[in-house]
Design an enzyme around this catalytic site. Sequence first.
Site, PDB file in Angstrom:
ATOM      1  N   GLN A  78      -3.130  -3.476  -7.295  1.00 10.38           N
ATOM      2  CA  GLN A  78      -1.710  -3.829  -7.316  1.00 10.38           C
ATOM      3  C   GLN A  78      -1.309  -4.295  -8.717  1.00 10.38           C
ATOM      4  OE1 GLN A  78       0.400  -3.497  -4.527  1.00 10.38           O
ATOM      5  NE2 GLN A  78       1.962  -3.872  -6.070  1.00 10.38           N
ATOM      6  N   LYS A  93       1.300  -2.730   2.791  1.00  8.29           N
ATOM      7  CA  LYS A  93       0.364  -1.609   2.712  1.00  8.29           C
ATOM      8  C   LYS A  93      -0.717  -1.758   3.786  1.00  8.29           C
ATOM      9  CE  LYS A  93       1.542  -0.806  -2.046  1.00  8.29           C
ATOM     10  NZ  LYS A  93       1.386  -1.173  -3.443  1.00  8.29           N
ATOM     11  N   ASP A 117      -2.647   6.072  -6.145  1.00 14.37           N
ATOM     12  CA  ASP A 117      -1.393   5.720  -6.823  1.00 14.37           C
ATOM     13  C   ASP A 117      -0.943   6.852  -7.746  1.00 14.37           C
ATOM     14  OD1 ASP A 117       0.133   3.492  -6.363  1.00 14.37           O
ATOM     15  OD2 ASP A 117      -1.086   2.140  -7.594  1.00 14.37           O
TER      16      ASP A 117
END
Length: 285
Positions: free
Chosen positions: A97, A53, A120
């Site tokens: 995460q 990322k 997300d």
Amino acid sequence: MSAQLIKGKQISDTIREEMRHEVEQLKAKGVIPGLVVILVGEDAASQVYVRNKAKACEDLGYYSEVVRLPADTTQTDLLALIEKYNQQTNIHGILVQLPLPKHIEEKPVIDAISVHKDVDGFHPISVGNLMIGDDALLPCTPSGVIELLKRTGNSPAGKHAVVIGRSNIVGKPVSMLLLRENATVTICHSRTPNLAEVARQADILVVAVGVAKLVKEEWVKPGAVVIDVGMNRLPDGKLCGDVDFDDVVGTAGWLTPVPGGVGPMTITMLMANTLQSAKRAHGIV
Ligand code: NAD
């Protein structure tokens, strides 16, 4: 006949090129998209995802921060850090995460992320907006699946889409997105009887289960579009999907390989969400 491959890497590169142009336009207006990725603990797979990322941010010229916290970080400290980034105006996307260490509850952490920075797409308000068809930052893997379909000329409109898997991360949101794209959607899961029979009715079959090579040739209608979201590690270390590629490739009309299908799209859609969030924060539509 062999299925046409849906080359996620190639499509993902095309989308990134399109975004690069938009990023330059934004930069000319003094806006640099900013993403923070927060990793708690030492999970090996998560370390790789976080690195990728950060690399994608660098490649597109985003501002990026990676915060690596020790595994014994308290939930209170994590929530305080999220709040700091909620307030920080050069950050447009916050990604924590997953999975988190066991002593930290996922829900309060996801809920704490500002919905405007929820790149997300897991925040309950984002999920609700997706459900009612309102404007929302969309979860990355499901929106990547829709892009793969559209960019290969496989519009879901009027098609029967069968989704195997009902997780909050993939199965449910991809089903809602397919519905939004005017497909007729059937959602299957571990308790669905006659799974092969239901799957075989699909014009578009999306598989997000986590069982290596579950879907065999007899599950697939000849000519169907098969999207394999699964990522399973075989004993020999190789990656494989939830679809038995070699078995299905002669029957499907279109098929995503693993790796190189859905996988590359996920990070690209994260970059797209961060860009969108940066534009919105500055009133650029
Ligand atoms: P999950 O474990 O949260 O959900 C799996 C779903 O599959 C559940 O809804 C369950 O009901 C269903 N299921 C389980 N066994 C089944 C069976 N035998 N028959 C039918 N349904 C069954 O998993 P997830 O997070 O949705 O991920 C699914 C797969 O997709 C995994 O392999 C994961 O690694 C992969 N994944 C890939 C990406 C990517 O970027 N490519 C992103 C997310 C997940």
